[in-house]
Design an enzyme around this catalytic site. Sequence first.
Site, PDB file in Angstrom:
ATOM      1  N   SER A   1      -0.725  -0.192  -3.496  1.00  0.00           N
ATOM      2  CA  SER A   1      -0.898  -1.030  -2.551  1.00  0.00           C
ATOM      3  C   SER A   1      -1.537  -2.419  -2.105  1.00  0.00           C
ATOM      4  O   SER A   1      -2.161  -2.606  -3.661  1.00  0.00           O
ATOM      5  CB  SER A   1      -1.130   0.140  -0.775  1.00  0.00           C
ATOM      6  OG  SER A   1      -1.245  -0.290  -0.092  1.00  0.00           O
ATOM      7  N   ASN A   2      -2.039  -2.793  -1.055  1.00  0.00           N
ATOM      8  CA  ASN A   2      -3.141  -3.760  -1.483  1.00  0.00           C
ATOM      9  C   ASN A   2      -4.239  -3.601  -0.014  1.00  0.00           C
ATOM     10  O   ASN A   2      -4.319  -3.210   0.355  1.00  0.00           O
ATOM     11  CB  ASN A   2      -2.599  -5.376  -1.048  1.00  0.00           C
ATOM     12  CG  ASN A   2      -1.244  -5.388   0.441  1.00  0.00           C
ATOM     13  OD1 ASN A   2      -1.731  -5.314   1.666  1.00  0.00           O
ATOM     14  ND2 ASN A   2      -0.350  -5.173  -0.092  1.00  0.00           N
TER      15      ASN A   2
END
Length: 220
Positions: A29-30
């Site tokens: 993810s980020n």
Amino acid sequence: ELEQTLKGKNVLVSAGPTQEALDPVRFLSNHSSGKQGYAIAKAAKALGANVTLVAGPTALEDLNDVNMVHVTSAQDMFDAITSRLDVQNYIIMAAAVADYRPEIVADQKIKKSDEEVTFHFVKNPDILAYIGQHKKENQVICGFAMETQNLEENARKKLESKNCDMLIANNLFTSGAGFQTDTNVVTLLRKNDTQHLPKCSKEELGYKILETMKEIEMEK
Ligand code: C5P
């Protein structure tokens, strides 16, 4: 009480990160918090629009009187948006969509061994590019770009290649800008115009974006 300048308009906003599963317990993810997208949706609601907020996993609370659609992966987000696209007037892609996903999602937890491990990634669909390719006469599209170098040049390329009407460019390394913060420092790009906006709250930027989209719509 704000003037209901977007009454009767359908506004779709995407927000937050996506999560790309590796196995049942792990994902890629980020750092997107979703704050900017939620702030835009809130502003659109306050201006009287019918708002759909397609959100990846965030810690934020659902907005009242907004059609909330929660998604996990980029493919989920693509499906949620494309299936609701036809009726939208303004589309704002503030989500930080993962460009790649693991090719194989293991159905059991991947076991640790003494060996190194290699994963193969495949490309996710570019949702904004799809929206641009299928843009209707009455639609106005706003994209986001976060860059760590050559911000303006890359952002302008993106505006054109994705067929957007406007693009908000973020520099990750400017203080008071980007992920997790409540403020933003951005450059607003249109076909023939570049505006360096002063630092403002994410909600103020929401109003600015919607106001500009309305201007673009009137000029069409
Ligand atoms: O190409 P890049 O990821 O920098 O473009 C950013 C813009 O494109 C953002 O508006 C983001 O929401 C959108 N995007 C998308 N689908 C992707 C990747 C980015 O809609 N797979």
